[in-house]
Design a protein around this motif. Structure first.
Motif, PDB file in Angstrom:
ATOM      1  N   ASP A  64     -29.990 -25.647  -9.221  1.00  0.00           N
ATOM      2  CA  ASP A  64     -30.980 -25.606  -8.149  1.00  0.00           C
ATOM      3  C   ASP A  64     -32.319 -25.927  -8.790  1.00  0.00           C
ATOM      4  O   ASP A  64     -32.764 -25.229  -9.698  1.00  0.00           O
ATOM      5  N   SER A  80     -32.471 -24.175  -1.979  1.00  0.00           N
ATOM      6  CA  SER A  80     -31.916 -22.888  -2.387  1.00  0.00           C
ATOM      7  C   SER A  80     -31.000 -22.330  -1.303  1.00  0.00           C
ATOM      8  O   SER A  80     -29.958 -21.743  -1.591  1.00  0.00           O
ATOM      9  N   THR A 106     -39.136 -21.688  -5.918  1.00  0.00           N
ATOM     10  CA  THR A 106     -38.311 -21.887  -7.096  1.00  0.00           C
ATOM     11  C   THR A 106     -39.178 -22.481  -8.196  1.00  0.00           C
ATOM     12  O   THR A 106     -39.871 -23.465  -7.961  1.00  0.00           O
ATOM     13  N   ASP A 145     -33.304 -17.620  -6.606  1.00  0.00           N
ATOM     14  CA  ASP A 145     -34.623 -17.431  -7.189  1.00  0.00           C
ATOM     15  C   ASP A 145     -34.640 -16.094  -7.919  1.00  0.00           C
ATOM     16  O   ASP A 145     -35.147 -15.096  -7.426  1.00  0.00           O
TER      17      ASP A 145
HETATM   18 MG   LIG Z   1     -35.815 -23.336  -3.770  1.00  0.00          MG
END
Ligand SMILES: [Mg+2]
Ligand SMILES: Nc1nc2c(ncn2[C@@H]2O[C@H](COP(=O)(O)OP(=O)(O)O)[C@@H](O)[C@H]2O)c(=O)[nH]1
Lengths: 317, 502
Positions: free
Chosen positions: B119, B48, B100, B89
Motif C-alpha cells: 500500500d 488503503s 498513509t 496505516d
Molecule cells: Mg492510504
C-alpha cells in the motif's frame, strides 16, 4: 580448486520429502539471500533466538544459507527467567545438536531487583527484561547486525518496517526516517555504534511458517502441540500452571484440558488455546480456519494499539 | 566441522533428498509464485480501503484484529464495517493524520494464489515511498475516484510504475457507488487512461468499475448494482497475472560471499539473478574476465543438476580463480556490459536531491563502488516529457543521468534484467539511500565507439571549450558528445598515438 564433495549430480535418489512449492521456495530463497548479505557486509552479526517457531525456522534457514560451512555467527537468547521450562530444555538440545555458538543473557539489574511479571506488570517487566536486556546484550557483544524472526503480518507497525531496520546507537527505530529499500538491494552502511536489525522472514505469514515447518520437518518445542496440561484462567487467558512460581489468586483453580500455544514467550504472559491438534497437520488445519490472530494470546500487544511501535522505538525487536 | 565431515554431510544430504521428484500434487493452494502488486493513485482515492477490503473479503483479517480496529476507529461506516484504512496505516503518525506515509506490506491468499501487496502513499511528498513499493511489483492497481477522474498524481504514479518496469496495470475506477454506477462515466475515464497508458508504452490494462468500500468487483462481483459490467473482478485479474521471471536471459550470479569451510573447499554463494546454470557450463568472472567451468551446484538439500533465476545457491568452479564478493559470474556466451560509463534513469529519494559532480556509493547486487551521477534531463510529470536539466535533481524528481565510475562496473539494461540493471545510490556522509536507479545503456566512450558515424576529436584550450559548451547548440546535443579534461601534455600524447594508428 577441486572440491571434496561427492559426484552425485546426475542421479536423483528417491525420497519421501515433499519439495517446496514455488511460494515457499521463493520465501526461502529470499531469506537465504538476506542471511548471506548481512553476514558478508557486517563485522559482527548475531542471531536473536527466542526458541519459538519463528526462531526455529530462522535457524533452519541460517543453516541452509551457510552450508556446507557452519553458521558464522552466534545465537543470542535474551532470557527473562520466566520462559516455559520446556523451551529451555529444547534450546539446549538444539545448540548441541547443530554445533552452534550460543550466548544467553538475563538482565542482571532486573534479576537483582527481582523484577517479575506479577510484581511489575507485563508492560514494565517486558521493558526491563526484554527491551533493556536486549540492549545490554547487543552492547556487550558489540554486535552491528542482529537477525530477528519478525514478520510483517504480525502487527501493523511491523508491516511498515524494512528488512534492514536501521537503529541508532541507542537502538532506537525511527519509523518516519526509514531508509528506502528498493528491489533486493540492501543498504548496510552504518557508522560506529549504529546497528541494523535484519528480518529474513519479513514476507512470511503464520501459515507459511507452519507449512514450511511441515515440509522441512523442523523440530519444535512440544508446547506447540495439544496435550492434556494444567492451566488457570486469568484475565481471559489460559495460563500454564506448571511453574511453582505461579501463585493462585483467590477464586482461581487449576483446571486440566487439551491445550496448546500459538506463540511462546514468558509463561505468565502467554495464553494457551483449547485445541485437539496433536501434530502438524492438525495444527495447520486449525490455523486455516482460525478466526483470531496469533498475537491475541500475548499480553504485551493488548495494552494499546501502537504499543508495538512504541516498544520498537525504544529498541525492542 | 572437518573437511571430510563436510563432504559426508553433503553426501548424506544428497542421499536423502531428490531434485525434482514426481510428487503427488500438493494442495492446489498457492502452487504458484506469489504475485507482488502495489496500489497507487492520488490521496483519498481509496487505496488503503481497497487493500483493507481485499484482506477482509479473503479472510486475512482475524476477529481480534477486527475488534481492535473497531475500538480504534470508534466509528463504523454505514455498512457496519470498520474503517479498513486503519488496517494499513499502522504508524501512529499515520493514524493521527489520517494519511498513509510509508509503504505497508500485506499478505493475503485465495485458493489459487498468494499475494504480497504494497500500500503506497498518495501524497506527492512521499512519491519516493511509492517508488520503493513499485520496485518489486509485478502489477500496479491504479485507483481513480470516479467523481474526479484522472489527476496529476494519477499520471505521476502511472509514469513511475511503468518506469520501474511494471507492465501490467489494473485501472480501478473507484467510488463508483458515488456516481450512480454510471456506465458512461466508466467509459470516459477508461478512454482517458488508455491514452495515457499508450504514451507510456503500457499495453496490458484491465479497467474495472469498483466500490472498494462496498466490496463490489473486488473479491465479489458487483452485478447487483452494475449488471452491464461483464468483466473480471479485481481478484480474478490478480489470480491470472504473470510473475516476471529473469529465466530467459543470460546466466548471472552476483557473488555475495565466498564459502571456505575447509582448506579444500571453495564455493561462491549468491542468488541466481538471471538465466540458468548446470555443471559443465563455461562461465566468465566479471569484471576480471577470467574463464572457468562449473563443476557443482550445491544447496543444503542436495547437489543439484541445475539452478535457475531466483535460486540461492553455492557454485563450485573447476579451477582456482580469483573471485570475491561483488564479482559477477556470468555465462560465457551472453555477457552483461562492463565499463566505466553508463546511462541510467533514477528517482531522487532524499531532500538533498542528487547533486552533479558529487561522489556517491553505488550498490547493485552485491557490488558497491564509487560513482558520480550527473543529471542530464528531468521528467516533467505533468506533461510526461523530458526536459534538459544538468543541475541538481530535486527530491522525488525522476531524471536521466550519466554514471561515471572509477573502476569497471558490470550491468545489464534494466529492461533486460530487473536485478542486474538496478542500483541504489548511498550518500557517503549520511549513509542514507538517496536514489534508486535503472540502467538504460552503457555509454559509448571514445575508445569503444562502434558506430560508423563520423566523429571529430578536437583538442581545445579549456576556456574556449567552456564557452562552446555554454552555447545552446552544444547543450542541445550534449548527449552525443564525449568529454575528457586533461593537461595539454596528455592531449598532445593522444594525438601523437593516434597519428601512429592512422
Ligand atoms: Mg492510504
Ligand atoms: N463511497 C465510497 N467511499 C470510498 C470508497 N473507497 C474509499 N472510500 C472512502 O474514501 C476515503 C479515503 O479512502 P482511503 O482508503 O484512506 O484513501 P487513500 O488515501 O487512497 O488510501 C475514506 O473515507 C474511504 O472510506 C468507495 O468505493 N466508495
Amino acid at each position: 580448486m577441486p572440491s571434496t564433495l561427492p559426484e552425485t549430480e546426475l542421479h536423483n535418489p528417491q525420497t519421501t520429502k515433499t519439495p517446496l512449492d514455488p511460494h515457499l521456495k521463493a520465501l526461502e530463497n529470499e531469506a537465504i539471500h538476506i542471511f548471506r548479505e548481512v553476514a558478508a557486509e557486517f563485522e559482527k552479526p548475531v542471531m536473536l533466538y527466542s526458541v519459538g517457531k519463528d526462531s526455529s525456522v530462522l535457524l533452519h534457514l541460517a543453516r541452509k544459507a551457510f552450508y556446507p560451512g557452519r553458521v558464522p555467527f552466534p545465537l543470542l537468547h535474551v532470557n527473562t527467567g520466566w520462559k516455559f521450562a520446556e523451551m529451555i530444555a529444547f534450546r539446549n538440545d538444539i545448540v548441541k545438536k547443530y554445533d552452534l555458538d550460543f550466548i544467553e543473557h538475563i538482565n542482571p539489574r532486573g534479576k537483582a531487583e527481582n523484577v517479575t511479571p506479577f510484581t511489575h506488570g507485563s508492560a514494565l517487566f517486558t521493558d526491563i527484561m526484554k527491551t533493556e536486556g536486549l540492549r545490554q546484550a547487543l552492547d556487550a557483544g558489540g554486535f552491528d547486525a542482529a537477525f530477528g524472526g519478525a514478520r510483517r503480518d504480525e502487527e501493523a507497525s511491523r508491516a511498515k518496517e524494512r528488512i534492514y531496520s536501521f537503529r541508532t546507537p541507542e537502538h532506537r527505530w525511527d519509523p518516519r526516517a526509514q531508509r528506502p529499500e528498493l528491489w533486493n538491494i540492501y543498504n548496510g552502511m552504518i557508522r560506529k555504534g549504529e546497528s541494523v536489525r535484519a528480518f529474513p522472514l519479513s514476507n512470511w505469514t503464520e501459515v507459511d511458517i507452519w507449512r514450511y515447518i511441515q515440509v522441512e520437518d523442523i523440530p519444535l518445542v512440544p508446547l506447540y502441540y495439544a496435550k492434556e496440561r494444567p492451566y488457570v484462567e486469568r484475565d481471559g487467558m489460559m495460563i500454564l500452571a506448571e511453574d511453582p512460581r505461579l501463585e493462585l489468586l483467590p477464586g482461581e483453580t487449576v483446571q486440566h484440558g487439551s491445550i496448546r500455544f500459538r506463540t511462546l514467550g514468558d509463561f505468565p504472559l502467554t495464553g494457551a488455546i483449547p485445541s485437539q491438534a496433536t501434530n502438524l497437520e492438525e495444527v495447520i488445519a486449525e490455523l486455516e480456519i482460525a478466526t483470531v490472530s496469533e498475537r491475541q494470546g500475548r499480553a504485551i500487544d493488548r495494552d494499546q494499539s501502537g504499543s508495538m511501535e512504541k516498544k520498537k522505538r525504544e529498541g525492542y525487536f | 566441522m572437518t573437511v571430510s565431515a563436510i563432504a559426508q554431510a553433503a553426501e548424506s544430504k544428497t542421499g536423502t533428498v531428490t531434485a525434482f521428484p514426481a510428487a503427488e500434487a500438493a494442495r492446489a493452494v498457492r502452487d504458484t509464485r506469489p504475485l507482488r502488486l502495489i496500489t497507487c493513485g492520488s490521496v483519498d482515492d481509496g487505496k488503503s480501503t481497497l487493500i483493507g477490503r481485499l484482506l477482509w473479503d479473503t479472510k486475512a483479517v482475524k476477529e481480534d484484529q477486527a475488534a481492535t480496529l473497531r475500538r480504534d476507529s470508534g466509528k463504523q461506516n454505514d455498512l457496519g464495517l470498520p474503517d479498513f484504512a486503519l488496517l494499513l496505516d499502522g504508524l501512529q503518525a499515520e493514524r493521527e493524520q489520517g494519511i498513509t506515509i510509508d509503504v505497508a506490506y500485506r499478505y493475503f491468499a485465495t485458493d489459487k494464489r498468494s499475494f504480497i501487496v504494497a500500500d503506497t502513499p498518495g501524497h506527492e511528498q512521499y512519491t519516493r515511498n511509492m517508488a520503493t513499493g513499485a520496485s518489486t511489483a509485478d502489477l500496479a492497481v491504479l485507483l481513480v475516484d470516479a467523481r474526479t477522474g484522472l489527476l496529476e498524481q494519477t499520471r505521476r504514479h502511472a509514469t513511475i510504475a511503468s518506469l520501474m518496469g511494471i507492465k501490467q496495470f489494473v485501472l480501478a475506477v473507484n467510488k463508483f457507488d458515488l456516481v450512480g454506477y454510471d456506465r458512461a462515466r466508466f467509459d470516459q475515464i477508461t478512454h482517458e487512461f488508455r491514452e495515457l497508458a499508450l504514451s507510456l508504452g503500457v499495453r496490458q490494462i484491465t479497467a474495472i468499475p469498483m466500490s472498494a468500500l462496498k466490496g463490489e468487483n473486488v473479491v465479489y462481483d458487483g452485478k447487483a448494482s452494475m449488471p452491464w459490467y461483464e468483466g473480471q473482478t479485481l481478484v480474478e485479474v490478480l489470480e491470472l497475472a504473470t510473475v516476471r521471471s529473469a529465466q530467459t536471459v543470460g546466466f548471472r550470479l552476483p557473488v555475495q560471499r565466498v564459502s571456505r569451510p575447509g582448506e579444500s573447499f571453495r564455493g561462491y554463494q549468491g542468488t541466481v539473478a538471471g538465466g540458468s546454470v548446470k555443471p559443465g557450463d563455461s562461465v566468465v568472472i566479471l569484471p576480471s574476465g577470467m574463464v572457468a567451468n562449473v563443476t557443482k551446484i550445491i544447496t543444503f538439500d542436495l547437489v543439484r543438476n541445475a539452478a535457475v533465476a531466483g535460486d540461492a545457491i553455492t557454485l563450485v568452479l573447476d579451477r582456482q580463480v580469483d573471485v570475491s564478493r561483488g564479482d559477477m559470474i556470468v555465462s560465457i556466451d551472453s555477457q552483461p556490459q562492463v565499463g566505466l560509463d553508463f546511462d541510467a534513469q533514477l528517482v531522487a529519494l532524499q531532500a538533498e536531491g542528487i547533486q552533479p559532480g558529487r561522489r556517491y556509493w553505488l550498490k547493485s547486487g552485491s557490488r558497491r563502488q564509487r560513482v558520480t551521477a550527473n543529471p542530464v534531463s528531468q521528467l516533467d510529470l505533468k506533461t510526461g516529457s523530458w526536459t534538459q536539466r544538468t543541475g541538481l535533481l530535486p527530491m522525488n524528481g525522476i531524471g536521466k543521468v550519466h554514471l561515471s565510475f572509477d573502476e569497471n562496473a558490470v550491468f545489464d539494461a534494466y529492461e533486460q534484467n530487473r536485478t542486474t540493471g538496478a542500483f541504489i545510490l548511498i550518500d557517503p556522509d549520511t549513509n542514507n539511500t538517496v536514489a534508486g536507479g535503472m540502467i538504460t545503456a552503457k555509454r559509448s566512450s571514445l575508445t569503444d565507439l562502434r558506430s560508423d558515424e563520423a566523429r571529430v576529436i578536437l583538442s581545445l584550450p579549456a576556456d574556449l571549450a567552456d564557452q562552446l559548451m555554454a552555447t545552446e547548440l552544444f547543450s542541445r546535443r550534449r548527449d552525443e558528445t564525449d568529454l575528457r579534461r586533461m593537461t595539454s601534455g596528455e592531449a598532445s600524447q593522444i594525438f601523437k598515438d593516434a597519428a601512429v594508428d592512422i
